[in-house]
Enzyme design. Structure first.
Site: not given
Length: 440
Positions: A68, A219
């Site tokens: 991320s 993600d």
């Protein structure tokens, strides 16, 4: 209070220098990426004091892993400029977050409406449309830069929502499998596409035969919010492949191509040494934890004081779990749990073989209020996050208590700044030894 100066420690030595592998790992956490960015700025400054102003983080690590926001930092550290040197300094990454964070996490539109309108709109779309994030990533990472081009090997997890399985983009695999050699900017957007915050991304690559391969990604924190073990596993996988090549024939070592970079040179040397020690056995563990130097940087977690009880949470429905903005949303829960499990596993393994000082985890569990948020990019909050990163350097080295989950100071190891200085010395020594003894 600054910790007293201590005598620098030395880790349990590997077989000998030039045969260790170095890993930097950075957690996910949105705007809280300012915390590890600040710490990396300090580490790079230490390396520059030792090796000159042109020293960069990517020069010293075999793998830079990130999930991320950590994936974006990893990519920025390892991406090449036109002179084939790192595109960003650690300082410029911290400045990037501070300058562009407000636009990426702009609180406008439905966020200023009534709670009912916010819930209604949240049911239809993510909190942010991602346009500002995508724009800044693409402006700073050229479309010409692919995963295989990075100056240090990157490891960046994502999750394919169509196939319901993790996808790990790595420089190692990108150089062998054409379809894994995606545009680096696309990978950064993918690993940052946190559910409810940003929309997923889809893109296509081609394999060596020209056949298309589709990715539909969200993600990387869904798979590995703390990518430390993913990085070490990827190195182990490459070591295993090298050993298989070396043992394929009696003179197998002559069939392994000459290493083209520092990491492959070190892995070849280490693999050859381990085969000699194991008398050519193929089934021994490919690399031991004593052969790793690992720095793992967190982005902070909610203050560990008892905040909620089972009775409190029993009253929550789906919306409460999603919208809890106090660091206890379902996304916060699984991100923190994932990161902590990896940290516990790594800490126990390093301690088990007496090499706990080869592993440094810098993390805080003291976040409160806006600082616990992944998307509060108000200037004052970002200043607080930067200050927190600097304050963390002054705090004593801490390791997680596997029974309580609380980070506890370790006696005799000084501050995190002391530890980073010692790690910088080890990294610098390894860098110089490789340059002098390994041929690549």
């Amino acid at each position: 209070m600054t910790s007293p100066t201590i005598v620098p420690f030395k880790p349990l030595p590997p077989p000998h220098q030039g045969r260790i592998l170095t890993v930097l790992s950075i957690d996910g956490g949105g705007i809280r990426g300012l915390i590890p960015a600040t710490i990396l700025e300090h580490l790079e400054a230490q390396l520059q004091e030792m090796d000159g102003k042109d020293a960069r983080i990517a020069d010293y690590f075999d793998v830079i892993a990130g999930t991320s926001t950590g994936g974006l930092i990893a990519a920025m550290l390892a991406a090449p400029n036109k002179h084939n040197r790192p595109l960003f300094t650690a300082k410029s990454i911290r400045e990037f977050y501070y300058e562009h964070g407000p636009a990426i996490f702009e609180r406008s539109g439905w966020q200023r409406w009534s709670i009912f309108q916010r819930i209604f709109d949240a049911a239809k779309a993510p909190k942010y449309d991602g346009k500002a994030l995508h724009k800044e990533i693409r402006n700073n990472l050229s479309e010409d830069i692919k995963v295989a081009d990075t100056l240090a090997n990157v490891v960046v997890p994502a999750f394919d929502i169509q196939k319901m399985q993790p996808v790990i983009f790595s420089t190692f695999e990108a150089k062998k499998e054409a379809y894994k050699n995606a545009v680096l900017a696309d990978v950064c957007i993918a690993t940052s596409a946190a559910p409810t915050y940003f929309p997923p991304i889809s893109f296509k690559t081609n394999d060596a035969a020209g056949n298309p391969h589709e990715f539909h990604l969200i993600d990387g924190g869904v798979a590995a919010n703390n990518p430390t073990m993913a990085a070490m596993s990827m190195l182990n996988k490459e070591m295993l492949r090298l050993r298989q090549e070396l043992t394929a024939e009696p003179d197998g070592k002559h069939k392994v191509s000459r290493p083209k970079n520092k990491t492959m040179a070190a892995m070849l040397e280490l693999s050859s040494e381990m085969l000699r020690e194991n008398k050519g056995k193929k089934n021994e563990e490919s690399v031991e934890y004593k052969n790793f130097i690992v720095i793992s940087l967190g982005t902070g977690t909610i203050k560990s004081a008892k905040k909620y009880t089972a009775d409190d949470c029993a009253k929550w429905g789906a919306l409460q779990w999603i919208f809890n903005g106090d660091g206890a949303s379902i996304i916060d829960v699984y991100s923190q749990a994932s990161a902590d499990m990896v940290d516990i596993h790594a800490a126990v393994r390093f301690e088990d073989i007496g090499c706990e000082k080869n592993y440094l985890r810098i993390q805080t569990d003291e976040l409160e209020g806006k600082m616990a948020s992944m998307d509060c990019a108000e200037k004052e909050n970002m200043k607080d996050l930067i200050k927190l990163g600097n304050d963390l350097l002054k705090k004593p080295v801490a390791r997680v208590n596997i029974d309580t989950g609380v980070y506890e100071p370790v006696k005799g190891e000084g501050s995190n700044a002391d530890a980073l200085h010692n790690f910088a010395e080890m990294l610098s020594n390894e860098y110089r030894i490789r340059k002098n003894t390994l041929h690549y």
